[in-house]
Motif scaffolding. Structure first.
Motif, PDB file in Angstrom:
ATOM      1  N   TYR A 127       0.774  -1.295   0.109  1.00 57.32           N
ATOM      2  CA  TYR A 127      -0.161  -0.054  -0.024  1.00 57.32           C
ATOM      3  C   TYR A 127       0.684   1.236   0.033  1.00 57.32           C
ATOM      4  O   TYR A 127       0.423   2.401  -0.603  1.00 57.32           O
ATOM      5  CB  TYR A 127      -0.975  -0.056   1.313  1.00 57.32           C
ATOM      6  CG  TYR A 127      -2.225   0.945   0.879  1.00 57.32           C
ATOM      7  CD1 TYR A 127      -3.504   0.431   0.332  1.00 57.32           C
ATOM      8  CD2 TYR A 127      -2.083   2.286   1.532  1.00 57.32           C
ATOM      9  CE1 TYR A 127      -4.336   1.327  -0.027  1.00 57.32           C
ATOM     10  CE2 TYR A 127      -3.291   3.040   1.321  1.00 57.32           C
ATOM     11  CZ  TYR A 127      -4.314   2.468   0.395  1.00 57.32           C
ATOM     12  OH  TYR A 127      -5.346   3.367  -0.089  1.00 57.32           O
ATOM     13  N   HIS A 180       1.093   3.757  -2.872  1.00 52.60           N
ATOM     14  CA  HIS A 180       0.147   4.810  -3.216  1.00 52.60           C
ATOM     15  C   HIS A 180       0.373   5.912  -2.383  1.00 52.60           C
ATOM     16  O   HIS A 180       0.398   7.114  -2.937  1.00 52.60           O
ATOM     17  CB  HIS A 180      -1.383   4.121  -2.885  1.00 52.60           C
ATOM     18  CG  HIS A 180      -2.423   5.177  -2.818  1.00 52.60           C
ATOM     19  ND1 HIS A 180      -2.703   5.833  -3.912  1.00 52.60           N
ATOM     20  CD2 HIS A 180      -3.012   5.626  -1.780  1.00 52.60           C
ATOM     21  CE1 HIS A 180      -3.664   6.645  -3.497  1.00 52.60           C
ATOM     22  NE2 HIS A 180      -3.846   6.406  -2.128  1.00 52.60           N
ATOM     23  N   HIS A 198      -2.925   9.898   4.595  1.00 49.76           N
ATOM     24  CA  HIS A 198      -4.236  10.196   4.385  1.00 49.76           C
ATOM     25  C   HIS A 198      -5.226   8.996   4.430  1.00 49.76           C
ATOM     26  O   HIS A 198      -6.396   9.476   4.472  1.00 49.76           O
ATOM     27  CB  HIS A 198      -4.360  11.078   3.035  1.00 49.76           C
ATOM     28  CG  HIS A 198      -4.229   9.917   1.713  1.00 49.76           C
ATOM     29  ND1 HIS A 198      -2.953   9.603   1.124  1.00 49.76           N
ATOM     30  CD2 HIS A 198      -5.132   9.371   1.024  1.00 49.76           C
ATOM     31  CE1 HIS A 198      -3.211   9.010   0.252  1.00 49.76           C
ATOM     32  NE2 HIS A 198      -4.432   8.788  -0.033  1.00 49.76           N
ATOM     33  N   ASP A 199      -4.805   7.842   4.118  1.00 56.31           N
ATOM     34  CA  ASP A 199      -5.963   6.718   4.331  1.00 56.31           C
ATOM     35  C   ASP A 199      -5.816   6.162   5.496  1.00 56.31           C
ATOM     36  O   ASP A 199      -6.511   5.160   5.765  1.00 56.31           O
ATOM     37  CB  ASP A 199      -5.441   5.987   3.196  1.00 56.31           C
ATOM     38  CG  ASP A 199      -6.180   6.331   1.781  1.00 56.31           C
ATOM     39  OD1 ASP A 199      -7.197   6.859   1.709  1.00 56.31           O
ATOM     40  OD2 ASP A 199      -5.584   5.836   0.812  1.00 56.31           O
ATOM     41  N   ASP A 259      -4.364  12.644  -4.817  1.00 59.72           N
ATOM     42  CA  ASP A 259      -4.748  11.416  -4.296  1.00 59.72           C
ATOM     43  C   ASP A 259      -5.662  10.940  -5.609  1.00 59.72           C
ATOM     44  O   ASP A 259      -5.395   9.792  -6.333  1.00 59.72           O
ATOM     45  CB  ASP A 259      -5.670  11.421  -3.176  1.00 59.72           C
ATOM     46  CG  ASP A 259      -6.187   9.875  -2.933  1.00 59.72           C
ATOM     47  OD1 ASP A 259      -5.465   8.956  -3.098  1.00 59.72           O
ATOM     48  OD2 ASP A 259      -7.234   9.892  -2.408  1.00 59.72           O
ATOM     49  N   ASN A 306      -4.759   7.889  -8.298  1.00 59.47           N
ATOM     50  CA  ASN A 306      -6.010   6.759  -8.484  1.00 59.47           C
ATOM     51  C   ASN A 306      -6.378   6.517 -10.048  1.00 59.47           C
ATOM     52  O   ASN A 306      -6.983   5.506 -10.223  1.00 59.47           O
ATOM     53  CB  ASN A 306      -7.087   6.867  -7.520  1.00 59.47           C
ATOM     54  CG  ASN A 306      -6.894   6.505  -6.006  1.00 59.47           C
ATOM     55  OD1 ASN A 306      -5.813   5.832  -5.664  1.00 59.47           O
ATOM     56  ND2 ASN A 306      -7.296   7.050  -5.366  1.00 59.47           N
TER      57      ASN A 306
END
Ligand SMILES: [Mn+2]
Length: 186
Positions: A37, A40, A70-71, A127, A131
């Protein structure tokens, strides 16, 4: 999270690494496009860095931490209170604004980000820039179209925050249309 008593960070690299370690531990084995992850969140932080180089953000140190983290609230069980033990309230507030809440309409979510100021708006656009370049393989045409429309709305509502990042997002939306929509809908 483990208790981590290190010297307080001072340089941007220290702020970056502190957030990156935290994010890596928080996201654990989660994947992004089949890869760890962290790819990202590092890509989002890189977009934010490029944006800052073009037109300086209001607070780059906070912005780069928000980008890396941020996630965390959205995708892990970690809470705001836990994060406040390690990060500035402005950083945690920014992450919270970027976190989609159950039942919150998209427009309200984006209004919240817009009201949160230009840095957090820039991070949301960064972001989305990332994506739009890789899609989950299981997405069907209606989901692909919905994501396209959502991206156009993000650009419309948050574009004011940075001309450069808007240009990047517009370009990625066009490429997305070219790569994922025209082919499939023909
Ligand atoms: Mn993200």
């Amino acid at each position: 999270m483990k208790d981590r008593k290190a010297a307080p960070p001072e340089e941007i690299q220290d702020f970056y690494n502190k957030a990156l370690f935290y994010a890596a531990e928080a996201h654990g084995n989660q994947l992004y496009a089949g890869l760890p992850y962290m790819i990202h969140v590092c890509m989002v932080a890189d977009e934010v860095t490029a944006a800052d180089r073009t037109v300086p953000l209001e607070n780059f140190k906070n912005a780069v931490q928000i980008a890396l983290l941020h996630d965390v609230l959205e995708d892990t069980p970690i809470t705001k209170d836990e994060m406040l033990q390690y990060f500035e309230p402005e950083v945690v507030h920014g992450i919270d604004l970027l976190t989609k809440k159950e039942g919150l309409p998209l427009l309200d979510y984006l209004e919240g980000i817009k009201a949160g100021g230009s840095d957090v708006s820039v991070i949301k656009m960064c972001d989305r820039i990332i994506n739009l370049q890789r899609l989950p393989v299981h997405w069907k045409a209606d989901k692909i179209l919905e994501y396209y429309e959502e991206s156009v709305l993000i650009l419309e509502m948050l574009g004011w925050s940075s001309e450069y990042v808007s240009w990047r997002l517009r370009l990625k939306i066009e490429l997305y249309e070219e790569m994922f929509m025209k082919k499939r809908f023909k």
